[in-house]
Design an enzyme around this catalytic site. Structure first.
Site, PDB file in Angstrom:
ATOM      1  N   SER A  84       0.799  -1.235   0.000  1.00  0.00           N
ATOM      2  CA  SER A  84       0.000   0.000   0.000  1.00  0.00           C
ATOM      3  C   SER A  84       0.829   1.282   0.000  1.00  0.00           C
ATOM      4  CB  SER A  84      -1.006   0.005   1.147  1.00  0.00           C
ATOM      5  OG  SER A  84      -0.342  -0.133   2.361  1.00  0.00           O
ATOM      6  N   THR A 187      -0.392   3.102   4.601  1.00  0.00           N
ATOM      7  CA  THR A 187       0.297   4.367   4.360  1.00  0.00           C
ATOM      8  C   THR A 187       1.427   4.583   5.352  1.00  0.00           C
ATOM      9  OG1 THR A 187      -1.737   5.360   3.610  1.00  0.00           O
ATOM     10  CG2 THR A 187      -0.083   6.875   4.462  1.00  0.00           C
ATOM     11  N   THR A 205       1.539   7.021  -0.121  1.00  0.00           N
ATOM     12  CA  THR A 205       0.651   5.849  -0.171  1.00  0.00           C
ATOM     13  C   THR A 205       0.232   5.537  -1.606  1.00  0.00           C
ATOM     14  OG1 THR A 205      -1.390   4.936   0.783  1.00  0.00           O
ATOM     15  CG2 THR A 205      -1.506   7.187   0.042  1.00  0.00           C
ATOM     16  N   ARG A 215      -9.779   8.288  -7.595  1.00  0.00           N
ATOM     17  CA  ARG A 215      -9.958   8.549  -6.155  1.00  0.00           C
ATOM     18  C   ARG A 215      -8.635   9.057  -5.542  1.00  0.00           C
ATOM     19  NH1 ARG A 215      -7.535   6.708  -1.086  1.00  0.00           N
ATOM     20  NH2 ARG A 215      -9.132   6.759   0.505  1.00  0.00           N
ATOM     21  N   ASP A 218      -6.598  10.956   1.821  1.00  0.00           N
ATOM     22  CA  ASP A 218      -6.180  12.060   2.698  1.00  0.00           C
ATOM     23  C   ASP A 218      -4.694  12.390   2.596  1.00  0.00           C
ATOM     24  OD1 ASP A 218      -5.864   9.390   3.889  1.00  0.00           O
ATOM     25  OD2 ASP A 218      -4.969  10.475   5.565  1.00  0.00           O
ATOM     26  N   THR A 238      -3.368   7.860   9.130  1.00  0.00           N
ATOM     27  CA  THR A 238      -3.432   6.672   8.280  1.00  0.00           C
ATOM     28  C   THR A 238      -4.820   6.057   8.433  1.00  0.00           C
ATOM     29  OG1 THR A 238      -2.443   4.494   7.842  1.00  0.00           O
ATOM     30  CG2 THR A 238      -2.448   5.225  10.127  1.00  0.00           C
ATOM     31  N   GLY A 239      -5.217   5.287   7.439  1.00  0.00           N
ATOM     32  CA  GLY A 239      -6.532   4.659   7.519  1.00  0.00           C
ATOM     33  C   GLY A 239      -7.453   5.166   6.426  1.00  0.00           C
TER      34      GLY A 239
HETATM   35  N1  ASP Z   1      -5.017   6.939   4.151  1.00  0.00           N
HETATM   36  C1  ASP Z   1      -4.808   6.217   2.934  1.00  0.00           C
HETATM   37  C2  ASP Z   1      -5.848   6.570   1.945  1.00  0.00           C
HETATM   38  O1  ASP Z   1      -7.012   6.666   2.303  1.00  0.00           O
HETATM   39  C3  ASP Z   1      -4.827   4.738   3.082  1.00  0.00           C
HETATM   40  C4  ASP Z   1      -4.219   4.145   4.277  1.00  0.00           C
HETATM   41  O2  ASP Z   1      -3.670   4.796   5.144  1.00  0.00           O
HETATM   42  O3  ASP Z   1      -4.313   2.924   4.360  1.00  0.00           O
HETATM   43  O4  ASP Z   1      -5.520   6.676   0.775  1.00  0.00           O
END
Ligand code: ASP
Length: 325
Positions: A84, A187, A205, A215, A218, A238-239
């Site tokens: 990722s 990320t 990321t 798409r 963040d 992250t997330g």
């Molecule tokens: N924050 C990242 C995104 O939404 C993905 C991740 O941190 O897993 O692109």
């Protein structure tokens, strides 16, 4: 010790990139911490440990916290086992890998790239946007054209064997359902402070696997995935990007710290806000990481499973974050 911890400990301590002469360890569960040491570097997830090590080495070499933030996450961008971050990351639903990255210094300078293809080091491209253009963000084909103009190598557009295999499997059902914690695969957000208290941060990321083409998450959005202010502190996220963008997560944390909250309190408040603004919270993972000028740190996530690496000149350790649920 759980199997997971044993695995982390083994794989992290076995990494070639750890700082020579520095204690690299797994310290377990986070407590409210005043590290109080400068320099200080924090980064998200297991890949944060070798990334911190690379950042600390760079900081020792050049003394620049910005160089350290770029070099640290470049390490993750090249990590073929990571699905990722970087061009080896999982693709979108059209089978194309697109990358997002941002970089920021404590004086308000920042740069980012979004939805960019075929560039191995989007973090360096984000830095070039910051240093060489009048803009903050370049996206898509424009970002790629800028990379070509700046002499960045343009990579062949093909999925890594691991990503290809995963994509072929995904295509069988083509169901979009983010998995809330994919340990070791997420990320990288990194924040750091040099010995004089200057702050900087970086975030890179390939975004959510099997996202819609176009798409953007963040990570390249200043204030969402990353925010740094020399007067206060720094935060990264992250997330699930959509949930983080909705609350301007990293900016929110820095502003809460400006109003007197500790980094830990600020991260917890950001998670509470995120929970209140997002539906289906049981399917959403997000985690925040922060530090203030005093060298206090904070980390908090929606669900268990988030961890981070904490590095100083003499130590580099993995810590489990607390979570709301
Ligand atoms: N924050 C990242 C995104 O939404 C993905 C991740 O941190 O897993 O692109």
């Amino acid at each position: 010790m759980s199997e997971r911890r044993k695995f982390i400990k083994k794989s992290l301590l076995g990494s070639a990139l750890l700082v020579p002469g520095v204690s690299n360890a797994f310290v377990g569960r986070q407590t409210n911490q005043l590290i109080g040491e400068k320099p200080l570097i924090l980064s998200t997830w297991n890949h944060g440990l070798p990334a911190n090590a690379a950042a600390i080495s760079k900081l020792k070499e050049t003394g620049s916290i910005l160089d350290a933030m770029e070099t640290g996450v470049k390490d993750t961008e090249l990590d073929l086992s990571n699905l990722s971050v970087g061009l080896q990351g999982l693709p979108d639903r059209e089978g194309i890998t697109t990358l997002d990255a941002s970089i920021m210094t404590g004086d308000g300078s920042c740069g980012s790239v979004a939805f960019v293809r075929q560039v191995k080091h989007p973090i360096s491209l984000a830095r070039a946007v910051m240093e060489k253009t009048p803009h903050v963000m370049l996206a898509g084909e424009g970002a790629r054209q800028f990379a070509i103009a700046e002499g960045f190598p343009i990579e062949k557009e093909e999925l890594s064997p691991k990503a290809k295999e995963a994509y072929e499997k995904w295509k069988v059902t083509s169901q979009y359902k983010p998995v809330i914690n994919i340990e070791n695969h997420d990320t990288i957000g990194m924040i750091g402070m040099d010995k004089d208290g200057n702050l900087a941060g970086s975030c890179t990321t390939s975004g959510l696997a099997y996202k819609m083409h176009g798409r953007v998450g963040d990570s390249p959005i200043i204030g969402a995935g990353l925010y740094v202010d020399n007067e206060v502190g720094a935060a990264t996220a992250t997330g699930l990007g959509e949930s983080i963008i909705r609350i301007c997560g990293s900016f929110l944390i820095v502003e809460l710290m400006r109003q007197g909250r500790t980094p830990q309190e600020a991260c917890e408040e950001a998670v509470r806000r995120l929970i209140s603004k997002n539906k289906n919270i049981k399917d959403i993972q997000a985690g925040f990481l922060a530090m203030n000028k005093e060298g206090q740190i904070g980390a908090f996530a929606v669900h268990p499973g988030f961890n981070f690496a904490q590095g100083t000149l003499n130590s580099n350790v993995m810590v489990d974050s607390k979570s709301h649920f």
